[in-house]
Every structure is written in structure tokens, then in C-alpha cells.
Design an enzyme around this catalytic site. Structure first.
Site, PDB file in Angstrom:
ATOM      1  N   ARG A 240       0.858  -1.183   0.000  1.00 17.89           N
ATOM      2  CA  ARG A 240       0.000   0.000   0.000  1.00 17.89           C
ATOM      3  C   ARG A 240       0.894   1.233   0.000  1.00 17.89           C
ATOM      4  NH1 ARG A 240      -3.710  -2.712  -1.435  1.00 17.89           N
ATOM      5  NH2 ARG A 240      -5.722  -3.010  -0.399  1.00 17.89           N
ATOM      6  N   GLU A 269      -4.252   7.196  -4.536  1.00 17.16           N
ATOM      7  CA  GLU A 269      -4.526   6.681  -5.888  1.00 17.16           C
ATOM      8  C   GLU A 269      -5.888   7.171  -6.356  1.00 17.16           C
ATOM      9  OE1 GLU A 269      -4.318   2.435  -5.664  1.00 17.16           O
ATOM     10  OE2 GLU A 269      -2.246   2.445  -4.978  1.00 17.16           O
ATOM     11  N   HIS A 287      -1.473  -0.128  -9.756  1.00 17.22           N
ATOM     12  CA  HIS A 287      -2.123  -1.033  -8.798  1.00 17.22           C
ATOM     13  C   HIS A 287      -2.715  -2.266  -9.494  1.00 17.22           C
ATOM     14  CE1 HIS A 287      -4.133  -1.148  -4.581  1.00 17.22           C
ATOM     15  NE2 HIS A 287      -3.961  -2.384  -5.047  1.00 17.22           N
TER      16      HIS A 287
END
Ligand code: DGY
Length: 321
Positions: A240, A269, A287
Site C-alpha cells: 500500500r 490513488e 495497482h
């Protein structure tokens, strides 16, 4: 009349997963796949027994407190659960589950891709071809660093970290790890345990982050810790963004203190810190750690297995709260 339980699904899911949802439940699907705001989630959850969110929906204490009483479960389509306030769910008696195991291989593959891509400057080379700026082969141009035989430090020796350790051994890497506790030696795959993070950092020519985002790991990789890495280290993050202090990492990449970084996850994000885009030594992916067909199907089925268990009054396999 449709007597199947209503379920709110906050994002588009793979076709086979949505088909199973249609067969067994009365799903409220998000056909436009746009991100719902908190008020929309609460409104759309009226009368549903469960919400199936992704990590893109923040189910904060406030949102959970406002969910309708009908909601008995939150079955996340993710292994990470930093987007869900577990204490708030517990306080309301809402069961929360995630999808561990099924994405470990896919995520470790992306970590290895980032490790290799960052070390061997893959995206700079790819860009030269796409922009027709490849002048010629050069004995001194585009020099990266080999990963073979080097030391890899893993932060977080959970499921993904363990797969990463196994994959790294295929490149003859010497694997070291830091974890809150030493894992069972059978699961170490020859990796050397460090009880202190600073000791691991000092060993890590390559560093791969696999710990969850928690208050304890928030901005774990800060300027002080980056300073403990060897010169020319390469940092990879598939966990993360919150685990990394962007200012510190960007400064170390700008100065050349770090050789490169490979990043699949970011703070805020998809509005990532724009300075990353300016860095040739940052190999960036959007991601996609779990973005493989088999994996996303398996994540969806795992979330639905958990939901089925809760609806049937059984203990779900992946209960978090
Ligand atoms: C996860 O499952 O946590 C991945 O990051 C995708 O959400």
C-alpha cells in the site's frame, strides 16, 4: 417475487463472479463502474444484507455507522482491509471478510516484475522504442544492475512475502526478512529473519514491501530508514502507498541515493504524486498486483464463499471482524 437476498456490489466484478451473484442473490451491480461516494453507498445499501466493496471504497467509521440495519456483512473483494474500519463494524455486529491466499502468486509476480524492471531500467528502454529515440546499441548505455545473487530484504513475511521469497530464490537471491514475529522455519524458504527492521534495511540491496497498511506501518519507509539502505538500493512496493513517505522516497530517487524504485501502489490513488512521473528511475504500474484473470475470478469467488457462509449461518473462512 425475487426472494433472493439483496447485495450491494460497489464496482464491476469479473463476468463469472457477477453471473454467480445473479444466480444466488439479487445484486445491485455498478454497471458504470464509477466510484460511489459515501452517501450513495448508504442509499444504495437500503435493504441489502451485504456490501461487496473493493479497496477503492472507504468504509470509515462514519459510513459504517450510517449503513442500514439490514447490512449484516461486508465481504471485501480484496485482501487489504485498510479501507474498512473493523472496530466500527464490530460495534454494529457487521461481519467483515477479505480474500487472502488467492492473490499471493499474482502479487508476487508483479513485485518481481517491478524488481526486474526497476533494476534493468525497463521502462526507459521501452520508451526509447515507442518514441523512436533509440539511437543505437551501446556498450555503456542503459546500464542497470543485476538482481542475480544479490540480497533481497522483505518487509512483511505473510503470504505474498513468502511467495516473493520463493521466486527470488529462483534468481539465486539471498533473502532476508523482517516481520513482527519469526515465521515457521518451513515457511521461510531459507530466508534470514531480522528482529529489527534497521538490521534488515542495512542488508537490503533490494527491498520489497509486503506488509499491510496499519497505523503501525504508516510511512514506515521514511527518510531515516531509507538512509539505512545500502547505496544504489532498489525499493519495490506492491503493498500500500501509505507505507511509504513519498517526499523521502522521491528525494532519494532524485538525488541518486537509491538506484530505482518499482511501485504498483501509491498514496492517494489514482492521483499519485506527480513528481514520480518525472523520475526516470521510477518504474510505475497502476495497482495491478492482483490483476490477472484467474486471480480476479478467484477473489470474487472467495468473497462469495464468505458471503454464502454468513447467509447460511456458518463461520466464514476469512473473517476479519
Ligand atoms: C488487495 O486485494 O488488497 C489489492 O490491493 C487489490 O485491492
Amino acid at each position: 417475487m425475487n426472494d433472493r437476498p439483496a447485495v450491494l456490489v460497489t464496482r464491476r466484478l469479473p463476468a463469472a463472479v457477477e453471473a454467480r451473484l445473479q444466480r444466488d442473490y439479487a445484486p445491485r451491480l455498478n454497471l458504470d463502474d464509477r466510484i460511489f461516494g459515501a452517501d450513495e453507498i448508504i442509499e444504495l445499501a437500503a435493504g441489502v444484507i451485504a456490501v461487496i466493496p473493493c479497496h477503492t471504497e472507504r468504509l470509515s467509521a462514519d459510513v459504517i455507522a450510517r449503513l442500514p440495519d439490514s447490512v449484516r456483512a461486508i465481504c471485501s473483494f480484496s485482501v487489504g482491509h485498510d479501507h474498512i474500519d473493523l472496530d466500527a463494524a464490530r460495534a454494529r455486529g457487521i461481519v467483515v471478510t477479505n480474500t487472502p491466499d488467492v492473490l499471493s502468486n499474482a502479487t508476487a509476480e508483479i513485485a518481481m516484475l517491478l524488481l526486474l524492471g526497476a533494476a534493468r531500467r525497463a521502462h526507459e528502454g521501452a520508451r526509447m522504442l515507442r518514441t523512436d529515440t533509440w539511437a543505437d546499441w551501446s556498450a555503456i548505455g542503459q546500464l542497470g544492475i543485476e538482481i542475480t545473487g544479490k540480497r533481497l530484504g522483505i518487509i512483511g513475511m505473510g503470504r505474498v512475502g513468502q511467495v516473493m521469497a520463493r521466486r527470488a530464490r529462483g534468481f539465486d537471491m539471498q533473502v532476508h526478512y523482517y516481520n513482527r514475529r519469526r515465521v515457521d522455519p518451513d515457511l521461510e524458504h531459507g530466508a534470514v529473519y531480522h528482529a529489527e527492521l534497521d538490521d534488515l534495511l542495512a542488508q537490503s540491496q533490494f527491498l520489497s514491501i509486503h506488509c499491510p497498511a496499519t497505523p503501525q506501518t504508516h510511512r514506515l519507509l521514511n527518510a531515516e530508514r531509507i538512509a539505512r539502505l545500502p547505496d544504489d538500493a532498489v525499493v519495490v512496493n506492491t503493498a500500500r502507498g501509505a507505507v511509504v513517505d513519498d517526499d523521502a522516497l522521491i528525494a532519494a530517487l532524485q538525488s541518486g541515493r537509491l538506484f530505482a524504485a518499482g511501485l504498483d501502489v501509491f498514496n492517494n490513488e489514482p492521483q499519485i504524486d506527480p513528481r514520480y512521473r518525472e523520475l526516470d528511475n521510477a518504474f510505475l504500474l497502476p495497482h495491478i498486483g492482483s490483476a490477472a484473470r484467474e486471480t480476479r475470478d478467484a477473489m470474487g469467488f472467495r468473497a462469495l464463499d464468505n458471503l454464502d457462509a454468513i447467509v447460511a449461518g456458518r463461520e466464514p473462512r476469512d473473517r476479519l471482524a
